[in-house]
Motif scaffolding. Structure first.
Motif, PDB file in Angstrom:
ATOM      1  N   GLU A  66      60.312  -0.727 -16.320  1.00  0.00           N
ATOM      2  CA  GLU A  66      61.032  -1.950 -16.663  1.00  0.00           C
ATOM      3  C   GLU A  66      61.485  -1.888 -18.114  1.00  0.00           C
ATOM      4  N   LEU A  67      62.736  -2.223 -18.350  1.00  0.00           N
ATOM      5  CA  LEU A  67      63.247  -2.309 -19.707  1.00  0.00           C
ATOM      6  C   LEU A  67      62.676  -3.582 -20.321  1.00  0.00           C
ATOM      7  N   ALA A  68      61.840  -3.432 -21.338  1.00  0.00           N
ATOM      8  CA  ALA A  68      61.099  -4.567 -21.898  1.00  0.00           C
ATOM      9  C   ALA A  68      62.018  -5.657 -22.435  1.00  0.00           C
ATOM     10  N   SER A  69      63.113  -5.285 -23.044  1.00  0.00           N
ATOM     11  CA  SER A  69      63.993  -6.275 -23.666  1.00  0.00           C
ATOM     12  C   SER A  69      64.750  -7.127 -22.656  1.00  0.00           C
ATOM     13  N   ALA A  70      64.908  -6.614 -21.423  1.00  0.00           N
ATOM     14  CA  ALA A  70      65.712  -7.325 -20.426  1.00  0.00           C
ATOM     15  C   ALA A  70      64.929  -7.707 -19.179  1.00  0.00           C
ATOM     16  N   GLY A  71      63.696  -7.185 -19.031  1.00  0.00           N
ATOM     17  CA  GLY A  71      62.929  -7.449 -17.817  1.00  0.00           C
ATOM     18  C   GLY A  71      63.574  -6.858 -16.582  1.00  0.00           C
ATOM     19  N   GLU A  72      64.321  -5.774 -16.748  1.00  0.00           N
ATOM     20  CA  GLU A  72      65.110  -5.168 -15.688  1.00  0.00           C
ATOM     21  C   GLU A  72      64.493  -3.844 -15.235  1.00  0.00           C
ATOM     22  N   LEU A  73      64.397  -3.640 -13.909  1.00  0.00           N
ATOM     23  CA  LEU A  73      63.927  -2.371 -13.357  1.00  0.00           C
ATOM     24  C   LEU A  73      65.012  -1.322 -13.556  1.00  0.00           C
ATOM     25  N   ILE A  74      64.642  -0.201 -14.217  1.00  0.00           N
ATOM     26  CA  ILE A  74      65.640   0.844 -14.492  1.00  0.00           C
ATOM     27  C   ILE A  74      65.260   2.194 -13.885  1.00  0.00           C
ATOM     28  N   GLY A  75      64.088   2.283 -13.258  1.00  0.00           N
ATOM     29  CA  GLY A  75      63.687   3.550 -12.666  1.00  0.00           C
ATOM     30  C   GLY A  75      62.246   3.525 -12.225  1.00  0.00           C
ATOM     31  N   ASP A  76      61.728   4.719 -11.916  1.00  0.00           N
ATOM     32  CA  ASP A  76      60.343   4.823 -11.465  1.00  0.00           C
ATOM     33  C   ASP A  76      59.773   6.196 -11.784  1.00  0.00           C
ATOM     34  N   VAL A  77      58.455   6.248 -11.867  1.00  0.00           N
ATOM     35  CA  VAL A  77      57.730   7.501 -12.061  1.00  0.00           C
ATOM     36  C   VAL A  77      56.741   7.621 -10.916  1.00  0.00           C
ATOM     37  N   TYR A  78      56.819   8.732 -10.208  1.00  0.00           N
ATOM     38  CA  TYR A  78      55.974   9.004  -9.050  1.00  0.00           C
ATOM     39  C   TYR A  78      54.804   9.878  -9.470  1.00  0.00           C
ATOM     40  N   VAL A  79      53.613   9.560  -8.964  1.00  0.00           N
ATOM     41  CA  VAL A  79      52.431  10.394  -9.194  1.00  0.00           C
ATOM     42  C   VAL A  79      51.718  10.587  -7.864  1.00  0.00           C
ATOM     43  N   ARG A  80      51.414  11.842  -7.543  1.00  0.00           N
ATOM     44  CA  ARG A  80      50.540  12.114  -6.397  1.00  0.00           C
ATOM     45  C   ARG A  80      49.269  12.726  -6.964  1.00  0.00           C
ATOM     46  N   LEU A  81      48.218  11.918  -6.945  1.00  0.00           N
ATOM     47  CA  LEU A  81      46.915  12.351  -7.447  1.00  0.00           C
ATOM     48  C   LEU A  81      46.192  13.107  -6.340  1.00  0.00           C
ATOM     49  N   HIS A  82      45.764  14.323  -6.634  1.00  0.00           N
ATOM     50  CA  HIS A  82      45.072  15.158  -5.643  1.00  0.00           C
ATOM     51  C   HIS A  82      43.694  14.578  -5.323  1.00  0.00           C
ATOM     52  N   ASP A  83      43.137  15.015  -4.212  1.00  0.00           N
ATOM     53  CA  ASP A  83      41.817  14.539  -3.769  1.00  0.00           C
ATOM     54  C   ASP A  83      40.733  14.797  -4.807  1.00  0.00           C
ATOM     55  N   ASN A  84      40.880  15.867  -5.600  1.00  0.00           N
ATOM     56  CA  ASN A  84      39.853  16.191  -6.600  1.00  0.00           C
ATOM     57  C   ASN A  84      39.935  15.297  -7.845  1.00  0.00           C
ATOM     58  N   LEU A  85      40.970  14.450  -7.915  1.00  0.00           N
ATOM     59  CA  LEU A  85      41.195  13.526  -9.034  1.00  0.00           C
ATOM     60  C   LEU A  85      41.334  14.232 -10.383  1.00  0.00           C
ATOM     61  N   ARG A  86      41.625  15.522 -10.364  1.00  0.00           N
ATOM     62  CA  ARG A  86      41.785  16.302 -11.601  1.00  0.00           C
ATOM     63  C   ARG A  86      43.171  16.922 -11.727  1.00  0.00           C
ATOM     64  N   GLN A  87      43.972  16.791 -10.667  1.00  0.00           N
ATOM     65  CA  GLN A  87      45.314  17.359 -10.670  1.00  0.00           C
ATOM     66  C   GLN A  87      46.279  16.327 -10.083  1.00  0.00           C
ATOM     67  N   ALA A  88      47.524  16.417 -10.521  1.00  0.00           N
ATOM     68  CA  ALA A  88      48.542  15.511  -9.990  1.00  0.00           C
ATOM     69  C   ALA A  88      49.909  16.170 -10.036  1.00  0.00           C
ATOM     70  N   GLU A  89      50.788  15.652  -9.205  1.00  0.00           N
ATOM     71  CA  GLU A  89      52.198  16.013  -9.254  1.00  0.00           C
ATOM     72  C   GLU A  89      52.942  14.791  -9.755  1.00  0.00           C
ATOM     73  N   ILE A  90      54.023  15.023 -10.484  1.00  0.00           N
ATOM     74  CA  ILE A  90      54.777  13.922 -11.070  1.00  0.00           C
ATOM     75  C   ILE A  90      56.255  14.089 -10.757  1.00  0.00           C
ATOM     76  N   GLY A  91      56.952  12.976 -10.640  1.00  0.00           N
ATOM     77  CA  GLY A  91      58.393  12.966 -10.437  1.00  0.00           C
ATOM     78  C   GLY A  91      58.961  11.714 -11.083  1.00  0.00           C
ATOM     79  N   PHE A  92      60.258  11.673 -11.268  1.00  0.00           N
ATOM     80  CA  PHE A  92      60.846  10.537 -11.976  1.00  0.00           C
ATOM     81  C   PHE A  92      62.285  10.348 -11.546  1.00  0.00           C
ATOM     82  N   THR A  93      62.710   9.097 -11.573  1.00  0.00           N
ATOM     83  CA  THR A  93      64.078   8.718 -11.236  1.00  0.00           C
ATOM     84  C   THR A  93      64.498   7.616 -12.192  1.00  0.00           C
TER      85      THR A  93
END
Length: 176
Positions: A66-93
């Motif tokens: 969210e853009l703080a100054s406007a309260g507007e959604l501008i994108g997202d960040v994806y996280v897939r946390l592995h079962d071991n809770l020590r590794q993750a994959e990340i993506g962004f739009t």
């Protein structure tokens, strides 16, 4: 989570129209798994699913940017946390109007701070279409190391595409 210009938070129902709008942009969708247009009904289902996840449990979680100054959604960040809770994959739009201004770098950096600092992850990986130069550059700017090229790895939108694989270790975070 908050940065200088952004708020990273859980998705809420009111985000569906903005999600549908930026995911419907053919340039935003070009290297992504979804097709444009991205109907509002599909965005409503996606937002419900995003909101149901937990950033602390194994599985998928999507941060709303969210853009703080406007309260507007501008994108997202994806996280897939592995079962071991020590590794993750990340993506962004990011919506096209907000690309090239450092917002994605700021958002992904905040998520990496959380993953490595608060959650104690060992490694975070990212993958992108080899033609997606801005995405690859963002990961490299944040200190990710290119670990591989998977030739003709993904069949998407009627063609085989090469994928770049990136990795970032906890010991490397912050040194970029």
């Amino acid at each position: 989570m908050a940065t200088e210009r952004l708020i990273l938070r859980r998705f809420r129902a009111s985000d569906a129209p903005a999600l549908a709008a930026y995911r419907s942009d053919p340039e935003v969708a070009r290297y992504q798994s979804w097709e444009a247009p991205f109907p509002l009904e599909r965005a409503q289902v996606a937002v419900r699913n995003f909101a149901a996840g937990s950033p602390d449990r194994a599985g998928h979680f999507q941060y709303a940017i969210e853009l703080a100054s406007a309260g507007e959604l501008i994108g997202d960040v994806y996280v897939r946390l592995h079962d071991n809770l020590r590794q993750a994959e990340i993506g962004f739009t990011l919506a096209a109007a907000y690309q090239g201004q450092g917002f994605a770098t700021e958002a992904v950096s905040a998520v990496l701070d959380r993953l490595f600092g608060r959650q104690g992850l060992h490694k975070v990986t990212g993958e992108c279409d080899a033609r997606n130069k801005p995405s690859a550059a963002l990961m490299e700017r944040l200190g990710f190391q290119r670990e591989g090229l998977l030739r003709q790895q993904t069949f998407i939108k009627g063609e085989w595409t090469d994928d770049l694989i990136y990795g970032l270790l906890a010991t490397e975070w912050g040194r970029a």
